[in-house]
Design a protein around this motif. Structure first.
Motif, PDB file in Angstrom:
ATOM      1  N   THR A  60       0.835  -1.204   0.000  1.00 36.70           N
ATOM      2  CA  THR A  60       0.000   0.000   0.000  1.00 36.70           C
ATOM      3  C   THR A  60       0.866   1.249   0.000  1.00 36.70           C
ATOM      4  O   THR A  60       0.631   2.190  -0.768  1.00 36.70           O
ATOM      5  N   ALA A  61       1.873   1.266   0.867  1.00 35.84           N
ATOM      6  CA  ALA A  61       2.778   2.419   0.919  1.00 35.84           C
ATOM      7  C   ALA A  61       3.495   2.616  -0.416  1.00 35.84           C
ATOM      8  O   ALA A  61       3.710   3.755  -0.857  1.00 35.84           O
ATOM      9  N   ARG A  62       3.852   1.518  -1.068  1.00 40.22           N
ATOM     10  CA  ARG A  62       4.583   1.613  -2.337  1.00 40.22           C
ATOM     11  C   ARG A  62       3.749   2.288  -3.422  1.00 40.22           C
ATOM     12  O   ARG A  62       4.261   3.109  -4.189  1.00 40.22           O
ATOM     13  N   VAL A  63       2.462   1.929  -3.504  1.00 38.38           N
ATOM     14  CA  VAL A  63       1.653   2.463  -4.607  1.00 38.38           C
ATOM     15  C   VAL A  63       1.049   3.830  -4.286  1.00 38.38           C
ATOM     16  O   VAL A  63       0.500   4.480  -5.176  1.00 38.38           O
ATOM     17  N   LEU A  64       1.179   4.290  -3.041  1.00 34.24           N
ATOM     18  CA  LEU A  64       0.679   5.616  -2.675  1.00 34.24           C
ATOM     19  C   LEU A  64       1.707   6.703  -2.988  1.00 34.24           C
ATOM     20  O   LEU A  64       2.914   6.480  -2.876  1.00 34.24           O
ATOM     21  N   ARG A  65       1.222   7.859  -3.353  1.00 32.77           N
ATOM     22  CA  ARG A  65       2.081   9.036  -3.481  1.00 32.77           C
ATOM     23  C   ARG A  65       2.370   9.609  -2.101  1.00 32.77           C
ATOM     24  O   ARG A  65       1.579   9.408  -1.169  1.00 32.77           O
ATOM     25  N   PRO A  66       3.491  10.301  -1.929  1.00 35.25           N
ATOM     26  CA  PRO A  66       3.786  10.925  -0.630  1.00 35.25           C
ATOM     27  C   PRO A  66       2.616  11.782  -0.161  1.00 35.25           C
ATOM     28  O   PRO A  66       2.027  12.537  -0.938  1.00 35.25           O
ATOM     29  N   GLY A  67       2.256  11.624   1.094  1.00 30.95           N
ATOM     30  CA  GLY A  67       1.106  12.323   1.622  1.00 30.95           C
ATOM     31  C   GLY A  67      -0.208  11.633   1.350  1.00 30.95           C
ATOM     32  O   GLY A  67      -1.273  12.102   1.769  1.00 30.95           O
ATOM     33  N   GLY A  68      -0.158  10.487   0.653  1.00 31.30           N
ATOM     34  CA  GLY A  68      -1.372   9.769   0.288  1.00 31.30           C
ATOM     35  C   GLY A  68      -2.096   9.196   1.488  1.00 31.30           C
ATOM     36  O   GLY A  68      -1.523   8.996   2.564  1.00 31.30           O
ATOM     37  N   ARG A  69      -3.362   8.908   1.291  1.00 31.61           N
ATOM     38  CA  ARG A  69      -4.249   8.464   2.357  1.00 31.61           C
ATOM     39  C   ARG A  69      -4.494   6.967   2.294  1.00 31.61           C
ATOM     40  O   ARG A  69      -4.742   6.411   1.212  1.00 31.61           O
ATOM     41  N   PHE A  70      -4.406   6.288   3.446  1.00 34.90           N
ATOM     42  CA  PHE A  70      -4.754   4.880   3.572  1.00 34.90           C
ATOM     43  C   PHE A  70      -5.842   4.775   4.633  1.00 34.90           C
ATOM     44  O   PHE A  70      -5.663   5.234   5.762  1.00 34.90           O
ATOM     45  N   ALA A  71      -6.979   4.212   4.259  1.00 35.25           N
ATOM     46  CA  ALA A  71      -8.077   4.043   5.198  1.00 35.25           C
ATOM     47  C   ALA A  71      -8.650   2.643   5.052  1.00 35.25           C
ATOM     48  O   ALA A  71      -8.761   2.118   3.944  1.00 35.25           O
ATOM     49  N   PHE A  72      -9.001   2.034   6.180  1.00 34.80           N
ATOM     50  CA  PHE A  72      -9.537   0.679   6.121  1.00 34.80           C
ATOM     51  C   PHE A  72     -10.414   0.404   7.338  1.00 34.80           C
ATOM     52  O   PHE A  72     -10.289   1.056   8.384  1.00 34.80           O
ATOM     53  N   SER A  73     -11.315  -0.571   7.169  1.00 35.76           N
ATOM     54  CA  SER A  73     -12.106  -1.054   8.290  1.00 35.76           C
ATOM     55  C   SER A  73     -11.904  -2.556   8.434  1.00 35.76           C
ATOM     56  O   SER A  73     -11.734  -3.281   7.446  1.00 35.76           O
ATOM     57  N   VAL A  74     -11.898  -2.985   9.686  1.00 31.99           N
ATOM     58  CA  VAL A  74     -11.751  -4.400  10.034  1.00 31.99           C
ATOM     59  C   VAL A  74     -12.676  -4.694  11.214  1.00 31.99           C
ATOM     60  O   VAL A  74     -13.164  -3.773  11.883  1.00 31.99           O
ATOM     61  N   THR A  75     -12.905  -5.977  11.462  1.00 33.20           N
ATOM     62  CA  THR A  75     -13.566  -6.350  12.704  1.00 33.20           C
ATOM     63  C   THR A  75     -12.792  -5.732  13.862  1.00 33.20           C
ATOM     64  O   THR A  75     -11.563  -5.819  13.911  1.00 33.20           O
ATOM     65  N   HIS A  76     -13.494  -5.087  14.784  1.00 36.20           N
ATOM     66  CA  HIS A  76     -12.797  -4.462  15.905  1.00 36.20           C
ATOM     67  C   HIS A  76     -11.959  -5.516  16.629  1.00 36.20           C
ATOM     68  O   HIS A  76     -12.464  -6.604  16.956  1.00 36.20           O
ATOM     69  N   PRO A  77     -10.677  -5.258  16.854  1.00 38.73           N
ATOM     70  CA  PRO A  77      -9.815  -6.291  17.443  1.00 38.73           C
ATOM     71  C   PRO A  77     -10.317  -6.868  18.763  1.00 38.73           C
ATOM     72  O   PRO A  77     -10.073  -8.050  19.056  1.00 38.73           O
ATOM     73  N   THR A  78     -11.031  -6.092  19.569  1.00 39.54           N
ATOM     74  CA  THR A  78     -11.528  -6.643  20.827  1.00 39.54           C
ATOM     75  C   THR A  78     -12.594  -7.712  20.600  1.00 39.54           C
ATOM     76  O   THR A  78     -12.842  -8.539  21.488  1.00 39.54           O
ATOM     77  N   ARG A  79     -13.219  -7.715  19.438  1.00 35.00           N
ATOM     78  CA  ARG A  79     -14.253  -8.711  19.134  1.00 35.00           C
ATOM     79  C   ARG A  79     -13.677 -10.120  19.110  1.00 35.00           C
ATOM     80  O   ARG A  79     -14.406 -11.102  19.281  1.00 35.00           O
ATOM     81  N   TRP A  80     -12.366 -10.232  18.891  1.00 30.35           N
ATOM     82  CA  TRP A  80     -11.716 -11.541  18.830  1.00 30.35           C
ATOM     83  C   TRP A  80     -11.878 -12.317  20.137  1.00 30.35           C
ATOM     84  O   TRP A  80     -11.779 -13.536  20.164  1.00 30.35           O
ATOM     85  N   MET A  81     -12.151 -11.612  21.239  1.00 31.43           N
ATOM     86  CA  MET A  81     -12.284 -12.272  22.540  1.00 31.43           C
ATOM     87  C   MET A  81     -13.601 -13.020  22.672  1.00 31.43           C
ATOM     88  O   MET A  81     -13.733 -13.887  23.542  1.00 31.43           O
ATOM     89  N   PHE A  82     -14.581 -12.686  21.831  1.00 29.48           N
ATOM     90  CA  PHE A  82     -15.939 -13.172  22.021  1.00 29.48           C
ATOM     91  C   PHE A  82     -16.335 -14.173  20.942  1.00 29.48           C
ATOM     92  O   PHE A  82     -15.825 -14.131  19.826  1.00 29.48           O
TER      93      PHE A  82
END
Length: 277
Positions: A158-180
């Motif tokens: 992701t960093a490689r294909v982004l231009r300097p100052g580029g934006r990376f945004a993502f959503s995942v299952t909230h890590p605390t959910r792994w406990m349940f």
């Protein structure tokens, strides 16, 4: 997203799984599941809509990507391209990438239905088929990162294909959910496993003995280390609350759980100038 109805019958294991095995399992799994997924969730997602998770938080509300007009944007794990189609309707040049051929067929279907075309390719987050510094924004809405074993390589790509100052945004299952348990009822509110246990969740085909599905867990601290180590400055962490009157059931997501504990984490980070030098 983490809702998963196995085809065919499987047994569940917790054990290490590498990148090649994860990819070989999850691509065909999403091919099997794509029709059901789009039939079940397509209306909620919208043909040219952008939601960050089962809570229904939209990009119009969150503003994680910033102004996308006249920006080159890559969606990793694009599925049927709904989010990328939204970006295109807002003036961005969005492109999709997904591991599932069947999901990309659904993207072509929606291209035809909406008249908003999203150029998309079959590929993986760990080997993005694009030149260095090709994009202003890379995003992933529950699309790929949880299914990747070599997550450090995916973040580096992701960093490689982004231009300097580029934006990376993502959503995942909230890590605390792994406990349940992955249970949307009150029974799913009892912590039953360690938050710090990063052993992948694995489903094995009972008939063939082959791995049929893999999901990987990272703690919040893991994500901070991964992003900062790749030259990103983290700017945003959203933990969407479950909206009043929202009665949708989506795998382990429900109003019962969502009123008490976060189910989704949405992360935004900017690539520092010179980070890839």
């Amino acid at each position: 997203m983490q809702e998963h109805w196995p085809h065919p019958p499987v047994r569940v294991e917790r054990r290490p799984v590498g990148e090649a095995e994860s990819r070989a399992a999850n691509g065909p799994d999403w091919d099997r599941y794509a029709d059901e997924y789009q039939a079940t969730h397509g209306e909620f997602l919208g043909d040219a809509g952008f939601v960050w998770g089962p809570e229904g938080l939209t990009e119009a509300q969150a503003g994680m990507l910033g102004d996308v007009a006249d920006r080159d944007v890559l969606e990793v794990g694009s599925g049927a391209g709904q989010c990328s189609r939204w970006v295109r309707t807002h003036g961005g040049r969005a492109f999709g990438l997904d591991l599932s051929h069947r999901q990309l067929q659904h993207s072509l279907r929606l291209d035809d239905q909406t008249g908003v075309r999203v150029p998309s390719v079959l590929g993986t987050a760990t080997a993005l088929p694009f030149r260095d510094a090709s994009f202003d924004v890379v995003f992933c809405s529950f699309g790929a990162l949880q299914f990747v074993s070599d997550i450090a390589l995916a973040v580096a790509e992701t960093a490689r294909v982004l231009r300097p100052g580029g934006r990376f945004a993502f959503s995942v299952t909230h890590p605390t959910r792994w406990m349940f348990p992955d249970d949307p009822t009150e029974a799913g509110l009892v912590a039953s496993q360690s938050y710090w246990d990063r052993t992948p969740y694995v489903e094995v085909d009972d008939q063939t003995g082959e791995v049929a599905y893999v999901e990987h867990h990272r703690t919040l601290g893991d994500w901070v280390a991964l992003l900062t180590g790749a030259g990103f400055a983290i700017t945003t962490l959203l933990e969407p609350e479950w909206p009043e009157g929202h009665d949708r059931l989506w795998g382990g997501w429900s109003a019962v759980r969502g009123r008490l504990t976060p189910g989704t984490a949405v992360v935004g980070a900017d690539l520092l100038a010179g980070a890839d030098d």
